[in-house]
Scaffold this motif. Structure first.
Motif, short mmCIF file in Angstrom:
data_model
loop_
_atom_site.label_atom_id
_atom_site.label_comp_id
_atom_site.label_asym_id
_atom_site.label_seq_id
_atom_site.Cartn_x
_atom_site.Cartn_y
_atom_site.Cartn_z
N THR A 246 24.81 86.90 57.91
CA THR A 246 25.25 85.74 58.68
C THR A 246 24.52 84.46 58.27
N LYS A 247 23.60 84.56 57.33
CA LYS A 247 22.79 83.40 56.95
C LYS A 247 23.41 82.69 55.74
N SER A 248 23.49 81.38 55.84
CA SER A 248 24.13 80.59 54.79
C SER A 248 23.32 80.59 53.51
N GLY A 249 24.02 80.46 52.37
CA GLY A 249 23.37 80.32 51.08
C GLY A 249 22.81 81.60 50.51
N THR A 250 23.16 82.75 51.10
CA THR A 250 22.62 84.03 50.65
C THR A 250 23.50 84.62 49.56
N SER A 251 22.89 85.07 48.46
CA SER A 251 23.64 85.73 47.40
C SER A 251 23.47 87.25 47.52
N LEU A 252 24.51 87.98 47.17
CA LEU A 252 24.52 89.44 47.31
C LEU A 252 25.03 90.06 46.02
N ALA A 253 24.29 91.06 45.50
CA ALA A 253 24.71 91.77 44.30
C ALA A 253 24.67 93.27 44.56
N TYR A 254 25.67 93.97 44.02
CA TYR A 254 25.72 95.42 44.12
C TYR A 254 25.19 96.01 42.81
N VAL A 255 24.19 96.86 42.91
CA VAL A 255 23.57 97.42 41.72
C VAL A 255 24.50 98.44 41.08
N HIS A 256 24.73 98.30 39.78
CA HIS A 256 25.60 99.22 39.06
C HIS A 256 25.15 99.30 37.61
N GLN A 257 25.64 100.31 36.92
CA GLN A 257 25.37 100.44 35.49
C GLN A 257 26.45 99.71 34.71
N ASP A 258 26.06 99.15 33.59
CA ASP A 258 27.00 98.43 32.74
C ASP A 258 26.64 98.71 31.29
N LYS A 259 27.62 99.03 30.47
CA LYS A 259 27.34 99.37 29.07
C LYS A 259 26.75 98.20 28.29
N SER A 260 26.89 96.99 28.82
CA SER A 260 26.33 95.83 28.12
C SER A 260 24.83 95.70 28.34
N PHE A 261 24.28 96.44 29.33
CA PHE A 261 22.85 96.36 29.60
C PHE A 261 22.08 97.04 28.47
N ASP A 262 20.98 96.46 28.06
CA ASP A 262 20.19 96.95 26.94
C ASP A 262 19.21 98.02 27.42
N THR A 263 19.56 99.28 27.18
CA THR A 263 18.71 100.39 27.61
C THR A 263 17.35 100.34 26.93
N ASN A 264 17.33 100.08 25.64
CA ASN A 264 16.08 100.09 24.91
C ASN A 264 15.13 99.00 25.40
N GLN A 265 15.68 97.83 25.69
CA GLN A 265 14.87 96.74 26.22
C GLN A 265 14.22 97.15 27.53
#
Length: 326
Positions: A246-265
């Motif tokens: 209910t608070k303004s200006g809040t960002s929300l992200a859902y954690v997921h796996q993505d093939k573009s993410f660099d596993t080695n890094q």
């Protein structure tokens, strides 16, 4: 070689020992003799059949994403590893096996001081924690001396999030059960909230610049909205259901796996953190490297009787550290 998998979906007892040919490494791959592998909640979903629509797989299915072991053969194009190196491998499947092949982008050298148990517990939860901090929390790495609240701070993912956040110089509020207080103190939590003892939302209301919900199934019971500051707070959740904000200006992200993410890094970051800052991973005592060990691990996950990450390990390698410093 032996692998542990199943030919039908069902209870933990569907696991069986499956004889398969030892794999041969391709030119850009190494062959790893598995010393230990981690058992994750996702493996339970695979075994139950919960993922068959999202990820259809042919039987037999051999789970396993987290492997630690020793390189015993290499392809002709591999130049940055040697026979005998101890490595950590994050892979898509088939980690429940005596041998696995892996490309060099999916492995990292195991720190000498990291135990076999910790190394086998690191890849999946560690990479998830790395991505929470570096990809899903808006502007987290642009600043320090901020407050981050971690719901599920004593869990495998949450505890690594805590330690990464502390390495950046942030104040951490850890939220968990009272029985986990000693462990949360050990990993560096600055202030604790015990959901089974007190009103955590009232205690830390409007204090968190960042909130991570790493609790089982992402349940928060309105806690996120209480903790996060209005006007620019950032939230990352492992849950699939949207929390009420209910608070303004809040960002929300859902954690997921993505093939573009660099596993080695991510793996290199985590092993560097282990060498320099220290990294504590909560693992149960290892279970035997056989089909009964796998069945027991899955039973523990279903019954929630484990206190830490579950690992299957060769008997003589259960808790020791190995390999030269790399």
């Amino acid at each position: 070689m032996k692998s542990f998998g199943f030919n039908t979906y069902g209870a933990p007892e569907v696991f069986e020992t499956i004889e398969r040919p030892k794999p041969e490494p391709k030119n850009n791959q190494v062959l790893i003799k598995t010393v230990a592998f981690g058992v994750n909640p996702y493996d339970v979903k695979l075994r139950r059949g919960s993922e068959q629509q999202n990820r259809p797989l042919a039987f037999p299915i051999i789970p396993g994403s987290d492997v630690v072991g020793q390189i015993v053969a290499m392809g002709s194009e591999v130049t940055d590893f040697e026979i005998g190196d101890w490595v950590i491998n994050l892979r898509p499947l088939r980690g429940y096996s005596e041998y696995v092949t892996a490309t060099t982008s999916k492995i990292v050298k195991k720190p000498k001081t990291m135990s076999i148990l910790d190394a086998a517990s690191l890849p999946t939860p560690g990479v998830a924690a790395y991505n929470i901090i570096h990809r899903f929390l808006k502007r987290f790495t642009d600043t320090n001396d901020k407050t981050i609240a971690v719901i599920g701070a004593s869990g495998t993912v949450g505890s690594i999030v805590v330690q990464i956040a502390k390495s950046y110089g942030n104040r951490v509020i850890g939220i968990g059960a009272k029985k986990n207080a000693a462990f949360m103190h050990l990993i560096g939590v600055d202030e604790m909230g015990f959901y089974d003892q007190e009103d955590v939302g009232a205690k830390f209301e409007n204090q968190a610049d960042f909130v991570v919900n790493a609790a089982m199934n992402g349940t928060d019971n309105g806690l996120i909205n209480q903790l996060v500051k209005a006007g620019g707070g950032s939230i990352a959740t492992v849950g699939d259901i949207a929390p009420v904000i209910t608070k303004s200006g809040t960002s929300l992200a859902y954690v997921h796996q993505d093939k573009s993410f660099d596993t080695n890094q991510a793996l290199r970051f985590l092993t560097h953190l282990s060498r320099t800052f220290g990294l504590i991973i909560r693992a149960d005592e290892a279970l035997p490297f056989n089909v009964q060990g796998v069945i027991t691990a899955h039973q523990k996950l279903e019954q929630h009787t484990n206190e830490g990450h579950l690992v299957i390990a060769q008997k003589h390698e259960r808790t020791t550290t190995h390999g030269p410093a790399k």
